[in-house]
Design a protein around this motif. Structure first.
Motif, PDB file in Angstrom:
ATOM      1  N   GLU A  18     -52.830  43.007 -35.009  1.00 38.82           N
ATOM      2  CA  GLU A  18     -52.323  44.095 -35.566  1.00 38.82           C
ATOM      3  C   GLU A  18     -52.233  43.892 -37.122  1.00 38.82           C
ATOM      4  OE1 GLU A  18     -49.539  46.211 -32.375  1.00 38.82           O
ATOM      5  OE2 GLU A  18     -48.936  44.285 -33.649  1.00 38.82           O
ATOM      6  N   VAL A  19     -52.003  42.790 -37.553  1.00 38.22           N
ATOM      7  CA  VAL A  19     -51.928  42.421 -39.213  1.00 38.22           C
ATOM      8  C   VAL A  19     -53.083  42.481 -39.420  1.00 38.22           C
ATOM      9  CG1 VAL A  19     -51.275  40.418 -40.741  1.00 38.22           C
ATOM     10  CG2 VAL A  19     -49.615  40.824 -38.726  1.00 38.22           C
ATOM     11  N   LYS A  20     -54.325  41.818 -38.976  1.00 33.91           N
ATOM     12  CA  LYS A  20     -55.402  41.912 -39.479  1.00 33.91           C
ATOM     13  C   LYS A  20     -56.145  43.321 -39.313  1.00 33.91           C
ATOM     14  CE  LYS A  20     -57.328  37.459 -38.157  1.00 33.91           C
ATOM     15  NZ  LYS A  20     -57.928  36.247 -37.256  1.00 33.91           N
ATOM     16  N   GLN A  21     -55.801  44.034 -38.556  1.00 28.41           N
ATOM     17  CA  GLN A  21     -56.412  45.365 -38.360  1.00 28.41           C
ATOM     18  C   GLN A  21     -55.713  46.251 -39.610  1.00 28.41           C
ATOM     19  OE1 GLN A  21     -55.811  47.345 -34.722  1.00 28.41           O
ATOM     20  NE2 GLN A  21     -56.589  49.484 -35.494  1.00 28.41           N
ATOM     21  N   LEU A  26     -56.573  48.691 -45.106  1.00 26.01           N
ATOM     22  CA  LEU A  26     -56.118  48.680 -46.389  1.00 26.01           C
ATOM     23  C   LEU A  26     -57.094  48.388 -47.443  1.00 26.01           C
ATOM     24  CD1 LEU A  26     -52.437  47.698 -46.167  1.00 26.01           C
ATOM     25  CD2 LEU A  26     -53.232  49.958 -46.752  1.00 26.01           C
ATOM     26  N   VAL A  27     -57.828  47.299 -47.209  1.00 23.93           N
ATOM     27  CA  VAL A  27     -58.879  46.983 -47.894  1.00 23.93           C
ATOM     28  C   VAL A  27     -60.057  48.094 -47.877  1.00 23.93           C
ATOM     29  CG1 VAL A  27     -60.886  45.387 -47.960  1.00 23.93           C
ATOM     30  CG2 VAL A  27     -58.639  44.250 -47.412  1.00 23.93           C
ATOM     31  N   PRO A  32     -62.010  47.932 -54.658  1.00 19.85           N
ATOM     32  CA  PRO A  32     -62.015  48.537 -55.976  1.00 19.85           C
ATOM     33  C   PRO A  32     -63.733  48.983 -56.076  1.00 19.85           C
ATOM     34  CG  PRO A  32     -61.097  46.295 -56.424  1.00 19.85           C
ATOM     35  CD  PRO A  32     -61.451  46.623 -54.676  1.00 19.85           C
ATOM     36  N   ASP A  33     -64.548  48.577 -55.059  1.00 22.53           N
ATOM     37  CA  ASP A  33     -66.005  49.239 -55.282  1.00 22.53           C
ATOM     38  C   ASP A  33     -65.691  50.804 -54.794  1.00 22.53           C
ATOM     39  OD1 ASP A  33     -67.017  46.784 -55.904  1.00 22.53           O
ATOM     40  OD2 ASP A  33     -67.510  46.312 -53.596  1.00 22.53           O
ATOM     41  N   ASN A  34     -64.713  51.257 -54.076  1.00 16.46           N
ATOM     42  CA  ASN A  34     -64.493  52.700 -53.953  1.00 16.46           C
ATOM     43  C   ASN A  34     -64.182  53.489 -55.020  1.00 16.46           C
ATOM     44  OD1 ASN A  34     -65.214  52.168 -51.282  1.00 16.46           O
ATOM     45  ND2 ASN A  34     -63.049  51.873 -50.872  1.00 16.46           N
ATOM     46  N   TYR A  35     -63.736  52.867 -56.388  1.00 19.11           N
ATOM     47  CA  TYR A  35     -63.240  53.527 -57.377  1.00 19.11           C
ATOM     48  C   TYR A  35     -63.962  53.208 -58.684  1.00 19.11           C
ATOM     49  CZ  TYR A  35     -59.175  54.409 -54.197  1.00 19.11           C
ATOM     50  OH  TYR A  35     -58.350  54.719 -53.234  1.00 19.11           O
ATOM     51  N   HIS A  36     -65.373  52.759 -58.537  1.00 19.52           N
ATOM     52  CA  HIS A  36     -66.292  52.445 -59.372  1.00 19.52           C
ATOM     53  C   HIS A  36     -66.358  53.968 -60.408  1.00 19.52           C
ATOM     54  CE1 HIS A  36     -69.242  50.591 -61.546  1.00 19.52           C
ATOM     55  NE2 HIS A  36     -70.189  51.521 -61.639  1.00 19.52           N
ATOM     56  N   ASP A  37     -66.201  53.680 -61.533  1.00 18.84           N
ATOM     57  CA  ASP A  37     -66.336  54.880 -62.627  1.00 18.84           C
ATOM     58  C   ASP A  37     -65.179  55.951 -62.306  1.00 18.84           C
ATOM     59  OD1 ASP A  37     -68.390  53.785 -63.963  1.00 18.84           O
ATOM     60  OD2 ASP A  37     -69.693  54.589 -62.937  1.00 18.84           O
ATOM     61  N   LEU A  43     -55.658  50.835 -60.992  1.00 16.31           N
ATOM     62  CA  LEU A  43     -54.558  50.757 -59.986  1.00 16.31           C
ATOM     63  C   LEU A  43     -55.102  50.317 -58.548  1.00 16.31           C
ATOM     64  CD1 LEU A  43     -53.124  54.322 -60.543  1.00 16.31           C
ATOM     65  CD2 LEU A  43     -52.040  52.191 -61.030  1.00 16.31           C
ATOM     66  N   ALA A  44     -56.444  50.517 -58.200  1.00 18.41           N
ATOM     67  CA  ALA A  44     -56.843  50.065 -56.883  1.00 18.41           C
ATOM     68  C   ALA A  44     -56.798  48.551 -56.864  1.00 18.41           C
ATOM     69  CB  ALA A  44     -58.380  50.686 -56.779  1.00 18.41           C
ATOM     70  N   GLN A  45     -57.366  47.983 -58.243  1.00 16.72           N
ATOM     71  CA  GLN A  45     -57.411  46.410 -58.391  1.00 16.72           C
ATOM     72  C   GLN A  45     -55.960  45.834 -57.889  1.00 16.72           C
ATOM     73  OE1 GLN A  45     -59.384  45.719 -62.107  1.00 16.72           O
ATOM     74  NE2 GLN A  45     -61.524  45.388 -61.058  1.00 16.72           N
ATOM     75  N   GLU A  46     -55.072  46.560 -58.652  1.00 16.89           N
ATOM     76  CA  GLU A  46     -53.815  45.988 -58.478  1.00 16.89           C
ATOM     77  C   GLU A  46     -53.162  45.937 -57.183  1.00 16.89           C
ATOM     78  OE1 GLU A  46     -51.422  44.481 -60.597  1.00 16.89           O
ATOM     79  OE2 GLU A  46     -53.232  44.148 -61.847  1.00 16.89           O
ATOM     80  N   LYS A  47     -53.667  47.312 -56.663  1.00 18.89           N
ATOM     81  CA  LYS A  47     -53.300  47.373 -55.038  1.00 18.89           C
ATOM     82  C   LYS A  47     -53.958  46.171 -54.207  1.00 18.89           C
ATOM     83  CE  LYS A  47     -51.114  49.398 -51.740  1.00 18.89           C
ATOM     84  NZ  LYS A  47     -49.552  49.537 -51.579  1.00 18.89           N
TER      85      LYS A  47
END
Length: 195
Positions: A18-21, A26-27, A32-37, A43-47
Motif C-alpha cells: 500500500e505504501v509503494k502504491q 503521487l510520483v 516534474p516532467d508533467n509540469y514542463h513549461d 511547486l511540483a519539484q518541491e512536492k
C-alpha cells in the motif's frame, strides 16, 4: 519531521504494498516532467522532494523498527550543530584530544553534547561512561533516532555501534576486514538515502 505517512496519504498500519502504491501514484501525479513549461513546475519539484523524503523515511523506519514520533528529526538532519560536526570529524580521525577540547568548549551540555561525549568515550573504550552519556542524550531528546539507536546498541553489547563509520585508530573489536567493509557499505547506503 512531518508525518511521512500523512504525506503519502496512508495509515501507519499500511502494508508495504500500500505504501509503494501510494508513493507511485503521487510520483505519477507530481513528477516534474508533467509540469514542463508550466508555472507550477517549481511547486511540483518541491512536492516531489517531499514525497521522496517521506517514502525514504518510511522505508528506513520500517527497516530499523523505528516508529514515527511527532517532532523527531530525519536522518538528513542528524548531523547537528557546526560544533558537533567538528567533534564528529575529530573522533572519526582518531584525534580524541581535539574532540575532548572541542566538547569542553561546546556552548551547552545538551543532548547533542551528551551523545558526542558518549561517542568519544566509546571510541576510547570507556563503555560504561559511553552508555551513561548516551542514555542522558536519549532522555534529553527522545525523538532523535540516532541517539536511540546508539543507546540501544550499547545496551545490547556495546561493541557494534559506530556512528557514521567512527572507529579510527585503536578500535580493534575483532572484526575482520570483510566485516569492516560491510559496515562501511551500510553507512554509505544510509548517507546516500539522506541526500
Amino acid at each position: 519531521m512531518s508525518d511521512p505517512y500523512k504525506i503519502l496519504g496512508v495509515s501507519h498500519n499500511a502494508s508495504e504494498k500500500e505504501v509503494k502504491q501510494a508513493y507511485r501514484e503521487l510520483v505519477r501525479k507530481y513528477h516534474p516532467d508533467n509540469y514542463h513549461d508550466n508555472p507550477l513546475s517549481d511547486l511540483a519539484q518541491e512536492k516531489m522532494k517531499e514525497i521522496n523524503e517521506a517514502y525514504d523515511n518510511i522505508t528506513r523506519m520500517r527497516e530499523t523498527g523505528e516508529k514515527f514520533t511527532p517532532g523527531s528529526r530525519s536522518r538528513a538532519h542528524a548531523a547537528g550543530s557546526p560544533e558537533g560536526i567538528k567533534v564528529r570529524a575529530a573522533i572519526q580521525s582518531g584525534d580524541y584530544a581535539l574532540a575532548e577540547q572541542l566538547l569542553n568548549e561546546f556552548p551547552a551540555r545538551n543532548a547533542e553534547w551528551n551523545f558526542l561525549m558518549g561517542c568519544l568515550c566509546y571510541s576510547k573504550g570507556w563503555l560504561d561512561d559511553a552508555r551513561s552519556y548516551l542514555e542522558t542524550a536519549v532522555n534529553m531528546d527522545p525523538g532523535n533516532a540516532e541517539y536511540r539507536q546508539a543507546h540501544n546498541r550499547m545496551r545490547h553489547g556495546g561493541n557494534a555501534y559506530r556512528p557514521y563509520a567512527y572507529g579510527g585508530a585503536g578500535s580493534d573489536d575483532g572484526c575482520n576486514e570483510a566485516c569492516r567493509c560491510c559496515s562501511l557499505m551500510m553507512c554509505m547506503n544510509m548517507c546516500c538515502r539522506c541526500m
